[in-house]
Each structure stands twice: as structure tokens, then as C-alpha cells.
Scaffold this active site. Sequence first.
Site, PDB file in Angstrom:
ATOM      1  NE  ARG A 140      45.418  36.999  41.714  1.00 20.41           N
ATOM      2  CZ  ARG A 140      45.966  37.232  40.576  1.00 20.41           C
ATOM      3  NH1 ARG A 140      46.843  38.626  40.520  1.00 20.41           N
ATOM      4  NH2 ARG A 140      45.939  36.639  39.587  1.00 20.41           N
ATOM      5  CE  LYS A 164      47.149  34.081  42.893  1.00 24.20           C
ATOM      6  NZ  LYS A 164      46.152  32.895  42.556  1.00 24.20           N
ATOM      7  CG  HIS A 234      37.701  36.241  44.432  1.00 26.37           C
ATOM      8  ND1 HIS A 234      38.921  36.351  43.974  1.00 26.37           N
ATOM      9  CD2 HIS A 234      37.150  35.109  43.799  1.00 26.37           C
ATOM     10  CE1 HIS A 234      39.327  35.624  43.062  1.00 26.37           C
ATOM     11  NE2 HIS A 234      38.087  34.738  42.720  1.00 26.37           N
ATOM     12  NE  ARG A 237      40.925  38.234  40.517  1.00 32.46           N
ATOM     13  CZ  ARG A 237      42.089  38.694  39.923  1.00 32.46           C
ATOM     14  NH1 ARG A 237      42.314  40.025  39.815  1.00 32.46           N
ATOM     15  NH2 ARG A 237      42.761  37.766  39.239  1.00 32.46           N
ATOM     16  CG  HIS A 260      43.669  35.213  35.079  1.00 34.79           C
ATOM     17  ND1 HIS A 260      42.085  35.042  34.772  1.00 34.79           N
ATOM     18  CD2 HIS A 260      43.643  35.167  36.333  1.00 34.79           C
ATOM     19  CE1 HIS A 260      41.376  35.221  35.810  1.00 34.79           C
ATOM     20  NE2 HIS A 260      42.210  35.148  36.842  1.00 34.79           N
ATOM     21  CE1 TYR A 269      37.413  36.690  38.284  1.00 35.59           C
ATOM     22  CE2 TYR A 269      38.475  35.119  39.683  1.00 35.59           C
ATOM     23  CZ  TYR A 269      37.861  36.260  39.707  1.00 35.59           C
ATOM     24  OH  TYR A 269      38.024  37.192  40.595  1.00 35.59           O
TER      25      TYR A 269
END
Length: 290
Positions: A140, A164, A234, A237, A260, A269
Amino acid sequence: MDGFVADYISYLRIERAMSPNTVSSYSSDVEKFFLAVGKAPSAVTTDDLRDYVSSRRDLSKRSLARTLSSLRSFFDYLVMEGERKDNPCDAVDLPKLGRYLPSVLSVGEVEAILDSVDLTSWQGRRDKAILEVLYGCGLRVSEAVSLRISCLFLDEGFVRVVGKGDKERLVPIGEAAVDAVRDYLGQRPSAAVSEYDDILFLSRLGKPLSRVSMFNIVKRQAILAGIHKEISPHTFRHSFATHLIENGADLRVVQEMLGHENILTTEIYTHVDRSTWQAAVLDHHPRKRG
């Protein structure tokens, strides 16, 4: 109202441990809503919310859904704190979202962008390293700008990434990215202050690159390479994940590399050409002939 929003922001940061970017998005959505409706939180009705949603024709369905999610969270907080007895968002339907498939680059387009970088300056070597790391590790943009030198294990072939929720994961890094990073490190400028010494990607002022700067680097190189798609960090990615799947990588391996929590996120994705899946199934099915 300002006091409620300030307390809510503290709640998101401390109790929910949300990332600064998420907190910023939530608080921005809430502040824009109250600026538009001009009411105290306790006086907001479901009709106010519906009218606000109808007025935001400038937003996409996905942005509207995020806005409603932010407001629902805020009013849930007020209910939890005893400031309201109900959440006015409960009776507001979320916009129906289709399957989101961001644009993906072909391998040739990625190579064209990488080849377009001018390596005669240290900034060019930095930009090449950024692009190689984005594509080679699927990071990211927030992970790339905060990447630390101490998290690079180039001889061993992996990097430690803080994603994250401050969750760490190990991601393999290929030879091309390793070479580009080493080339950049040989000319990396000194940090402006000691606290930036460990940050990998620095600006010409010796400070960490911002997310916007990294976006601009990617877009500039795409233009120089003659790529006219809507490009962002992105995109690299997504291309990383898609190309791995197309070349036979296991979906759960890709899930782990992307960071994820839910494999369903990875399935959405990483869209893959139907013929790729068909060939994989037919080639590996036990009833395959011959």
C-alpha cells in the site's frame, strides 16, 4: 458539536486503534455532514441524512457508502455514550455497489514504466526503487512511504512491512527490486533530522516522502511511458496480485502477502481472466484425459 467530534476522534484513535488515515477520513465525513445540515447531533433525523445523501451528487456510490459508514459509526458512538437513544442511520439504505475492479497494468506496461525512469540522478534512482518495491512487494502507498531501512533484509530476500492496525507481515522481495533499492541507497541523501535516518524514501529536503508525492511520481512515470490509464500506487499493488494469480500463485499466499484478513477481499481484489481459471481447473482435475 465540535466537542462531540473531538471526543469521537479520540475514541477512534485510542479505543478503536484506527490508523491516522482512517481517522482522518471518518472525521472529515462527519464534519462535512454537520457543516451542511447545521444541526446539533442530538437533533439529526433520518430525513436529514437522506436529504444529505441526495444532495451529494458529486460523490460516487462508493464514496457515499463510506460517508454513511462514517456517520453510522459516529452516531453509534453517541448512542454508546448515552447522548442519543437511536442511530438515525439505521433506516438509511446504503448505495448498492457493484464489484470493484481497479485498473490493472499488463506486464509490458509495468516494464515500460520502469524503463522510463531517468537514472542519471539520485531522485531517478529513488523513483525506480519506489516503483520496483510497489510492484515487487504489492505494498500500500502508506506502507511504502513509511518503509524503514531496518525492515529491509535484502540478502535474505524479504522486507518486514507494518500494515493496517500496526500488523506486521513478511513479504518476499525479488532481485530487480533488491538491485534498485541498493542502487538508491548508494546515493540516498542524508536525513534532515535524526528521526528520519531510518526512513527509506526521502525527499530532496531529507524528509519522508508524502503519499501525494508518491502518487505524483507514479503518475509522472506513467505519462512518460505513454500509459494513458488512470494510474496510482494502488494500481501497482493490484497488478502485483493479478500477475501472481495469473502465473499460478496460491490465493492464500497472495492474501498473506497483501495483508488481507479475509480471503474474500483477495478474491475481489485479484480478478483473473476466466480462461486462466478454466485452464487451471481443467489441467489439474483428476478426470483429465491423457
